[in-house]
Write an enzyme that holds these catalytic residues in place. Structure first.
Site, mmCIF file in Angstrom:
data_model
loop_
_atom_site.group_PDB
_atom_site.id
_atom_site.type_symbol
_atom_site.label_atom_id
_atom_site.label_comp_id
_atom_site.label_asym_id
_atom_site.label_seq_id
_atom_site.Cartn_x
_atom_site.Cartn_y
_atom_site.Cartn_z
ATOM 1 N N HIS A 17 21.725 109.327 27.082
ATOM 2 C CA HIS A 17 22.837 109.252 28.027
ATOM 3 C C HIS A 17 23.515 110.585 28.285
ATOM 4 C CE1 HIS A 17 22.055 105.123 27.911
ATOM 5 N NE2 HIS A 17 22.425 104.984 26.658
ATOM 6 N N HIS A 104 17.047 99.149 13.869
ATOM 7 C CA HIS A 104 17.291 100.305 14.726
ATOM 8 C C HIS A 104 17.911 101.408 13.887
ATOM 9 C CE1 HIS A 104 16.653 100.396 19.035
ATOM 10 N NE2 HIS A 104 16.631 99.088 19.009
ATOM 11 N N ASP A 338 10.958 95.931 26.256
ATOM 12 C CA ASP A 338 9.520 96.072 26.037
ATOM 13 C C ASP A 338 9.088 95.212 24.862
ATOM 14 O OD1 ASP A 338 9.169 97.880 28.023
ATOM 15 O OD2 ASP A 338 8.848 99.612 26.728
#
Lengths: 375, 375, 375, 375
Positions: A17, A104, A338
């Site tokens: 970002h 994550h 995905d």
């Protein structure tokens, strides 16, 4: 940190970002014809949104070379490259402010750096790999021109659907000798060159997508025409450098060279690659369980290796987990993701392999230049 | 080359037939009580001739510290260590002057360096690993005192006899949490902590020995009590450094972290490690498919990985191969050789893991020391 | 190559006539408030065209941070920075296609890289230093916040007009303890804090300008409030790192620390810095011939050093020289050029000093974090 | 830390009072005839006790090669070298337990490492330089055989007695072109090739010795026959690497290349080195104010530089100073000490120069090997 390589060296920057992502590539041989056209194709193969199987975003990812080239020829100075981020405002990730996403990097990044980036694990995003692929495309061209070296990766496994990659299998060995990137792409969106297996893989990915789940896979890569003698024992053996490079790619869980884990079950008398006379006066090996590397040094045979990719951690179904404060709760599903990333990993694996080979080639060329000095 | 690590750094030297092998360890924390007694045990675990299963040589491998210590305490300066070679005259390897040994480094070393060492691939000998083990023993002690970090490796596979190392298996996960080096050694010469499996492994190795053949195996290693936040993305992720370190050990063919290659077949919804509140106020994960690393950074769970070792290339039976000149012939069998090396690889894997962890700990401590500066 | 530093690390790219110049800064401490406002001032001090004494170009040199910062705070990830080149078309340098400019890098770049860049020595342009200054500004802020470290450089010599920088001179020692960047800039365009000397320097530069000639100078720099214990013997001593950093700046010919070359003429009994008790319980030294460094390690006194800059090679008068082909001829004068560059070198010297200090601070903090572990 | 060089790399260990000092030299070209006989002469030139001017100890300093050589030829693997310490029991330094010696490293080592070594600043002893000299001797031989490179250092200043080293002086320039190590040693114990100046230097040193004082000096070094194109801009310019190397030698206070600090007072029109046609078809320069380096890259002219050495801190007279606890007192004089160390610094300067040149030569050879690839 964010630099890889000693002689041919890439340094990357950028999160999802921020304004842009990019890299500086140092140690590029001078006098090489080079332009964005040499780099864009691999970036395009890497970007998401290439097929119905993957996230339907469409990022252009157009690379702009900043420096190091004049009149289309490299100067030998560092090549800066920039790819703009389309939308560099931090997204609305309010829920992930509360819950670190399971498997994550959100949690580990906060713990390591003490700063919570809006995108969670700032540099753990796959977008980070753009700089790798750009640098790898340059290495690719150098290797091709210098020695005709060819580096081709393909998907050899998705979930439990696996190609037979046993080095005793002549079809597999033959595939390694001939497969091209064009063939890999022509084989369909999953980038597996075996059509019947590819079909099954596609179906498995579609099932996962429909189930809002994800699945992992395996990428296999071959490097052909590598000169004998590359690899820097004892710590920077060829396979050690490859393993380092591959295991630095997001979502990787394993690496194997040549016979790999299956080779541990073999007897030495079978696993040993007997020498035979080659046509060109140099020795070849009858079999290639070694994967083209012996004692950490290339022996002139095809180098091949495989990399395991875990199922993507971002899934489109709710997950029971805990908040940063340790309170049990449910991380809601958001958007589409995905279900499988291995087709997009193909050019990334190729890029990292290219960087490793060029780095080792430069090291060996330096040594050879002063070997055997007569008194 | 022969240096590993950035902050804690080992540089090694030595072949089988020279005066000595050894290393210089730089970046050792000052003020640490240290003597040969801290280093010798791991060297002794590494040396050959420890059991009937391995080569019946008996090398003392006594380490002598040269520098960096005064009054039994480290000065913070480099620690030189030397282990004399017992017989440093080159051996009679006349036949291997004619035939490069299959799947050995003889051929690649000659091609790379242009010099034929009497010992074949000079630094590809396992004797090279002495410096690694000596350095690792120092790292071990630092890690133990600083954070109670424990690093324990064991044999989890010999040939096709494998422990079940599926992270879904609670026994395996439990073993990782409790196993000690003492237990590993007490489990017998094969260093597999599962007694019934160990018996089968021993029998397989004995069969190989009787057949003048060799067989490979797998070493699994766990690292406990690692602080959260170690690992240096994007290129020097924890698993990438481990992979580099492990794949630089002679005879390795593969590396996997956490769920590894088997993890590629799993669904994301199962593979994701959900967070739960830990007792000590920090987050833990319910499962540990990640292997203690997320986004390249330790998350505080046990780090575990496995390394594949090929069957030793030196076997006690004749082999059809070609001479350096490309003439077909037979390399005769000579002497007795280790049919399996994985038990001896155990301390080497531990050593390389220790070096990696300490190096990453120093990197993170440097960062933390200046994090969050207030204006 | 184009990377400097180990823990805090800057990698730069860019020539005069490419799209942009810039850098990637890795190892930036996370959690630091940072924006372009922290970086621009030093870039502005560096750029040409600031006074009648220097080249009357006016490059804005506005830096744009690409990555590594969110909500005004560093993430701990690499900070990419870009400064656009205003006119990135190669200029008309037709005559320098024929004649390598004397004492420029035109000739050596062609010989080294085999490629002739339109700008002559591609990366030897002062424009290359933008990346250094940008990185140094970040280091500056970290050092200021962490330890109140102040780094101030000034012009101490132009041609044969020299400040008395003898460490026996109490005025010089006093100046080192108090001088600020504001005072340096307020002292006029030549950036020499001694007004009467500055006037003479300005006159000398004006004479050189009127004579179409150039003249060299000396920049002196002081680093205050450095913690005791920085510097990494034996090869990376504090003064060795400073010397490396300074001598990598374009046009430098010499470096001296503390008493420098003049110190070689002193007797040991005078040169030795006797210890005295400091107010804060730590030892101080009565004199400071050592320049704040003993045995390669900071001792807590002011660190000061000087850097020699040669007269700029580009002069506005014709020069008899030879062409690339070895034919004698005259390189005609073109345009106006800086007769003296040392005022602009001031922020570059400060930047490189900052990078060195921060890099060494991180190294020492890593060590200290594990020093003196109790058993 | 204790490793220098990237491609040709030396790592050293050892203090004055430990078992041995030594080094590991990595990246040595294979196939080089090499034995202790190539290394011992420079070690012998380095050792103390060579003349009545220096400390009357007589350390044999016999080097023993441990590895990397077989049948008198280098294997391309690391060369370990060991020099035993004669008396490795810590000496009786009881008084220096109380007083840190002024301008020594005693105080900074204690502060940095938190450990007080019996020898004061452990690695700040000149004995540390043995590893450098041993490694440099290997580099010397490689450079001689590869390109006929000659590296010769000599004493150009002691106290205020200085040779005229102005590059405008044809005698100085001529000396640089012809001086040999043999001539330097033949010139007498002070190693200054100008006989009349050498006599004055000797007298000054004798006076210092009689006064129980010490004095500094300057070592100048020339490197001849360096290929054009060595040096790695922008951070690893030739002069930057030399400065780093030289300023890492104990007791150094300054470095200058070519015209050095005196060059700052020159006009550009005089300082610029005009090109002329050379006999061999390549360009030469009429003058050599640049010192053989332009833009950080060798231009084929003689490279010459000077290094400032402070007066030795250890003197044979009592010194008023403070104890570690900050109590004023007097450090009594003990024994006899070198009043001047620059003659012994000569081989150390040569060694570090050799290492730098070989490292840069390997870097450039790597680049050249892939330059100008045709499509």
């Amino acid at each position: 940190m964010s630099t890889f390589g000693k002689h041919f060296r890439v340094t990357t920057y950028g999160e999802s970002h921020c304004r842009s992502v990019g890299c500086i590539v140092d140690g590029v041989p001078p006098g090489l014809a080079l332009s964005e056209k040499d780099i864009q194709p691999q970036l395009t193969r890497r970007r998401p949104g290439q097929s119905a199987l993957t996230t339907p975003r469409n990022e252009a990812d157009a690379v702009a070379i900043q420096s190091g080239i004049e009149d289309g020829v490299t100067l030998g100075t560092p090549i800066g490259m920039v790819v703009l981020n389309k939308d560099h405002r931090p997204k609305d990730y309010s829920e992930t402010d509360i819950y670190p996403r399971p498997s994550h990097a959100d949690y580990t990044y906060v713990e390591k750096y003490g700063v919570k980036a809006s995108s969670g694990g700032g540099r753990s995003s796959a977008r980070e790999t753009i700089g790798r692929v750009a640098a790898g495309a340059i290495a690719d061209k150098v290797l091709k021109l210098a020695h005709g070296i060819e580096i081709v990766a393909f998907v050899s496994g998705v979930g439990n659907i696996l190609m037979d990659r046993d080095p005793s299998n002549p079809e597999f060995i033959d595939l390694l000798s001939t497969i091209s990137r064009q063939e890999v792409d022509a084989a369909g969106p999953i980038r597996c060159p075996d059509e019947s297996i590819a079909d099954k893989m596609v179906k498995l990915v579609e099932t996962c997508r429909d189930n809002h789940d994800s699945v992992g896979g395996v990428v296999t890569c071959v490097i052909r025409n590598v000169p004998i003698g590359l690899g820097e024992p004892v710590f920077d053996k060829f396979e050690a450098e490859l393993a380092h490079a591959m295991m630095s790619i997001p979502a990787t869980k394993g690496f194997e060279i040549g016979s790999g884990f299956a080779g541990t079950a073999m007897l030495g008398s079978k696993h040993n690659d007997a020498f035979i006379a080659g046509n060109d006066g140099r020795l070849r090996t009858k079999t290639n369980y070694s994967g083209g590397i012996q004692g950490g040094i290339s022996n002139g045979e095809n180098i091949y290796f495989s990399v395991a990719f875990k199922p993507p951690a971002t899934i489109s179904k709710p997950q029971d987990t805990a908040s940063y404060q340790g309170v049990d709760g449910t991380l809601a599903a958001r958007g589409r993701h995905d279900p499988n990333v291995v087709p997009r990993a193909v050019p990334i694996v190729e890029a990292m392999a290219s960087i490793v080979v060029l780095d080792l080639l430069l090291a060996q060329n330096a040594r050879s230049s002063l070997a055997g000095l007569a008194e």
